[in-house]
Write a protein that holds these residues in place. Structure first.
Motif, short mmCIF file in Angstrom:
data_model
loop_
_atom_site.label_atom_id
_atom_site.label_comp_id
_atom_site.label_asym_id
_atom_site.label_seq_id
_atom_site.Cartn_x
_atom_site.Cartn_y
_atom_site.Cartn_z
N LEU A 1 -8.03 4.83 -3.87
CA LEU A 1 -6.89 4.88 -2.95
C LEU A 1 -6.93 3.77 -1.90
CD1 LEU A 1 -6.66 8.75 -2.40
CD2 LEU A 1 -5.57 7.35 -4.15
N TRP A 2 -7.46 2.62 -2.30
CA TRP A 2 -7.54 1.50 -1.36
C TRP A 2 -6.32 0.58 -1.43
CZ3 TRP A 2 -10.81 1.19 2.61
CH2 TRP A 2 -11.89 2.06 2.59
N GLY A 3 -5.44 0.83 -2.39
CA GLY A 3 -4.26 -0.03 -2.50
C GLY A 3 -4.68 -1.48 -2.64
N GLU B 1 -4.30 4.54 1.93
CA GLU B 1 -4.47 5.99 1.75
C GLU B 1 -5.92 6.43 1.96
OE1 GLU B 1 -2.41 8.27 1.51
OE2 GLU B 1 -3.03 9.88 0.17
N LYS C 1 -19.46 -0.55 -11.59
CA LYS C 1 -18.22 -0.43 -12.36
C LYS C 1 -17.31 0.61 -11.69
CE LYS C 1 -16.40 1.08 -16.78
NZ LYS C 1 -16.68 2.01 -17.86
N PHE D 1 -11.27 20.09 0.31
CA PHE D 1 -12.50 19.81 -0.42
C PHE D 1 -13.59 20.82 -0.05
CE2 PHE D 1 -10.43 15.63 0.37
CZ PHE D 1 -9.90 15.51 -0.90
N PHE E 1 1.85 2.09 -3.38
CA PHE E 1 0.78 2.05 -4.39
C PHE E 1 0.39 3.44 -4.89
CE2 PHE E 1 -3.48 1.40 -6.04
CZ PHE E 1 -3.30 0.25 -6.78
N ILE F 1 -13.66 0.02 -9.92
CA ILE F 1 -12.44 0.78 -10.28
C ILE F 1 -11.84 1.42 -9.01
CG2 ILE F 1 -11.64 2.84 -11.51
CD1 ILE F 1 -13.72 2.12 -13.69
N ARG G 1 -19.09 7.04 -8.04
CA ARG G 1 -18.36 7.57 -9.18
C ARG G 1 -16.87 7.35 -8.92
NH1 ARG G 1 -16.38 12.93 -8.03
NH2 ARG G 1 -17.18 13.58 -5.99
N VAL G 2 -16.09 7.43 -9.96
CA VAL G 2 -14.67 7.11 -9.84
C VAL G 2 -13.94 8.20 -9.06
CG1 VAL G 2 -12.55 6.75 -11.14
CG2 VAL G 2 -14.67 5.76 -11.96
N GLY G 3 -13.07 7.76 -8.16
CA GLY G 3 -12.21 8.71 -7.45
C GLY G 3 -12.39 8.66 -5.95
N PHE G 4 -11.37 9.10 -5.23
CA PHE G 4 -11.45 9.12 -3.77
C PHE G 4 -12.60 10.00 -3.29
CE2 PHE G 4 -10.48 11.46 0.14
CZ PHE G 4 -10.48 10.41 1.04
N GLY G 5 -12.85 11.09 -4.02
CA GLY G 5 -13.85 12.05 -3.57
C GLY G 5 -15.27 11.52 -3.58
N THR H 1 -10.61 15.62 -6.90
CA THR H 1 -11.91 15.30 -6.32
C THR H 1 -13.09 15.74 -7.17
OG1 THR H 1 -10.89 15.64 -4.21
CG2 THR H 1 -13.25 15.50 -4.21
N ASN I 1 0.83 -1.22 0.00
CA ASN I 1 0.00 0.00 0.00
C ASN I 1 0.85 1.26 0.00
OD1 ASN I 1 -2.43 -1.32 -0.03
ND2 ASN I 1 -2.80 -1.15 2.17
N PHE J 1 -8.67 -0.89 -8.65
CA PHE J 1 -7.73 -0.32 -9.63
C PHE J 1 -7.13 1.00 -9.16
CE2 PHE J 1 -10.40 -3.24 -11.99
CZ PHE J 1 -9.45 -4.01 -12.64
N GLY J 2 -7.15 1.22 -7.86
CA GLY J 2 -6.37 2.32 -7.32
C GLY J 2 -7.07 3.67 -7.24
N GLU J 3 -8.17 3.83 -7.97
CA GLU J 3 -8.78 5.16 -8.02
C GLU J 3 -9.34 5.61 -6.68
OE1 GLU J 3 -8.56 7.19 -10.47
OE2 GLU J 3 -7.55 5.73 -11.75
#
Lengths: 176, 495
Positions: free
Chosen positions: B382-384, B206, B370, B116, A24, B374, B443-447, A59, A21, B378-380
């Motif tokens: 931030l879950w590693g 993260e 979907k 944010f 990553f 992701i 939706r895709v992304g950490f936010g 974001t 992690n 697939f990292g988007e």
């Protein structure tokens, strides 16, 4: 004995996953350091959270290259440039020059270097393409960490391949 | 010369609430969790009273309320002398030190996470509360930004928000997650081992580490989930003591003050506590809803103009529907309920299934799944590799002998499932208020809200971990069996 074995294996797995992690994701967005004020009236107008540009840009990406949650959400948000203006300030975004396709300026070697930069040092986000919302694009944000908080740092937003957009500071890519 | 500023009012209020927690529950970890959760409500009430008394009164009122809670807990609890034992005085000192160090370190290094727009709204509200210039919110902002977090942050010094407060919630959430293991197993070694395994995962992911400073309610929701899950486990195992019941009500009060949509996020827990208590303790069962409704109405009726649905009446209609619904549920269980209904998991899973059907019908499920995939793989988001870890642990746990009673484990899993589905349903409402014809929940992304809210369900990870690791060390080991069900029929311990 099996319990100790389970504990040992789970601990090793946790440490491996933890180590993986750490490598990553680029972690600049975890928090802002050295913020000079904790007052909303100072933080927001002066954009004091800007140490990690990724926090700003990542974001708010929405469909059609719009920015989410600005004004009335149902109205469709803002365009990509307006998104940058909103977060960075009008005076910080120069759109007077025509867009340049770096693929026509840079050679294969330079483009390969930028691609590697995208893969290894930038913060990547999979979003609807600004040029075609039906497709997904990588929008990568990268900057020279040594220049963090440097005044007048210039940024360039460009497209380096069919499905990759790159936003970088001018120590990485400069167009004369 | 560097000036070290410690917020005396906040520190003193938290220390008093921690002492109240020690008097009530006697354990330092749950006392820490209670102190933070109670602080949510104390600061909310202080801000509401400041609308009458003036903004300068917020800190004083918070101190007075905290001291009243301390006195009340000392008066009510039989073993109040426990607070003054040397060991607990040491814990009091340690807690005060942790609270102070968090403030000093955050200030010295300028640590913050308010990038944010959610965070902007929260600190702007806090500043306005503090200055007495608050303009009531309307629309989606009123729905989503809530009240308690800005109220807490308004206790900052000289126009600031409270420096170093969020890491205290983050730490409390981790400790409370470990406390669940102790409640479920009664085995300290198991609790320590599982916490030790979780910590590197939590700190290196993260998507989770961001909540250390993130100006949002997610780490508070994680903390409340951990506390309520611990009490749910205790309720299922052996019934709740009076102190436990107060802990449950303090947590639900905080839920009401935090955010309007948290009524739905925590409805799974509310449903569970009504199910298991309606027949034996109807007043307590009703109170779990009542405190949430009163807390919600407290701020929606004063600092909100209108909501995205039902306009100005929305603030009243939804809480009152929740109140009536809770009352009807208690009546049905008392009239028609049986052990099958109140001691098994199927009402939770059936309700979750029904809500899941609604979510599938009303939302763009395939696109949302979907995006979620992701984010998770697939990292988007931030879950590693953490989700892979969760899947491996959960899968491997099925090959290990069952440690916890099947009915209890299923009930707790049922709460988790219902909570997830109800949250997704609330996302439908979120999208619908934004005018989307077929809203998604991801939706895709950490936010993405769901991606950030996933931290709320971290406490449920202890269930597969307990099964995977088993229990070791015979002293204090409790293998819960069917007797857990019978215990509930015994009189509820008072004190």
């Amino acid at each position: 004995m099996r319990k100790w074995m389970s504990l040992a294996l789970t601990s090793v797995l946790a440490l491996l996953v933890g180590t993986a992690n750490m490598t990553f994701a680029i972690r600049d967005g975890t928090l802002t350091t050295a913020i000079p004020s904790f007052k909303a009236s100072a933080i927001i107008p002066n954009r004091l959270w800007m140490e990690a540009p990724m926090q700003v840009l990542h974001t708010f990406m929405g469909a059609n290259g719009s920015m989410l949650f600005v004004g009335q959400p149902a109205s469709g948000g803002l365009s990509f440039l307006d998104r940058l203006r909103f977060k960075l300030g009008d005076e910080q975004v120069d759109s007077s020059k025509s867009p340049i396709d770096l693929r026509r300026i840079f050679g294969d070697e330079d483009l390969a270097m930028l691609s590697e930069f995208v893969q290894t040092l930038s913060y990547r986000s999979l979003q609807p393409c600004p040029h075609n919302p039906a497709a997904d694009c990588v929008i990568a944000v990268g900057w020279n960490r040594e220049r963090t908080k440097e005044v007048d740092m210039r940024w360039l937003a460009t497209r380096i391949s069919e499905d990759t957009y790159l936003i970088v500071d001018d120590s990485i890519v400069r167009v004369e | 010369m560097t000036v070290v500023s410690i917020n005396f009012e906040v520190t003193a209020a938290l220390v008093m609430l921690f002492a109240a927690g020690l008097a009530m529950s006697s354990g330092p970890i749950i006392a820490y969790a209670h102190a933070l959760v109670a602080f949510v409500s104390v600061s909310s009430v202080a801000v509401l009273l400041s609308l009458i008394l003036g903004p300068d009164a917020i800190g004083h009122v918070a101190l007075i309320l905290s001291s009243l809670l301390l006195v009340l807990s000392l008066v009510l609890h039989h073993s109040r002398g426990i607070v003054f034992r040397v060991r607990n005085l040491a814990f009091l000192g340690l807690f005060g030190l942790v609270v102070s160090v968090s403030q000093v370190v955050a200030r010295q290094f300028g640590l913050s996470s308010v990038a944010f727009t959610d965070g902007h709204t929260i600190i702007q509200m806090a500043e306005a509360f503090q200055a007495g210039s608050y303009e009531p919110l309307g629309g989606v902002k009123a729905l989503k930004r809530g009240f308690a977090l800005p109220a807490m942050q308004s206790l900052g010094l000289n126009g600031e928000y409270v420096v170093g407060l969020m890491p205290l919630f983050f730490l409390a959430a981790i400790l409370a997650t470990g406390w669940i293991v102790w409640v479920l197993t009664g085995n300290r070694k198991t609790a320590v081992a599982i916490t030790a395994i979780l910590v590197p995962i939590l700190l290196t992911t993260e998507a989770l580490a961001r909540h250390t400073f993130l100006m949002n309610t997610h780490s508070i929701a994680w903390l409340i989930t951990a506390v309520l899950l611990g009490y749910a486990a205790r309720a299922a195992k052996e019934g709740l003591s009076r102190a436990d019941s107060i802990g449950v009500l303090i947590s639900f009060t905080a839920v009401g003050f935090l955010r309007f949509d948290y009524l739905l996020l925590f409805a799974g827990f509310t449903f569970f506590f009504i199910l298991v208590n309606a027949r034996s303790r109807p007043v307590f069962a009703l109170s779990t809803v009542f405190v949430q409704v009163i807390a919600t109405l407290g701020w929606t009726s004063t600092v909100v103009i209108d909501f995205p649905f039902f306009g100005p009446l929305g603030a009243f209609i939804v809480p009152l529907v929740a109140m009536v619904g809770g009352g009807v549920l208690v009546w049905i269980i008392r009239r028609y309920g049986n052990d099958l209904m109140t001691q098994k998991a199927y009402p939770l899973f059936v309700t979750a299934g029904g809500a899941a059907v609604l979510v599938i019908v009303l939302t763009n499920t395939s696109a949302s799944l979907k995006s979620l995939g992701i984010n998770l793989f697939f990292g988007e988001g931030l879950w590693g590799f953490t989700v892979v870890f969760v899947i491996l642990v959960t899968g491997a746990s099925y090959f290990r002998p069952r440690v916890l009673d099947k009915a209890i484990a299923r009930q707790l899993a049922g709460i988790g499932a219902l909570t997830v589905v109800l949250y997704l349903f609330s996302k439908y409402g979120d999208g619908a208020t934004s005018g989307s014809s077929l809203p998604g929940f991801s939706r895709v992304g950490f936010g993405d809200s769901l991606n950030r809210t996933l931290v709320t369900w971290v406490p449920f990870l202890v269930l597969p971990l307990i099964r995977l690791l088993g229990l070791w060390g015979s002293k204090g080991t409790v293998k819960v069996s069917a007797s857990g069900l019978n215990k509930r029929e015994k009189p509820i311990p008072q004190g």
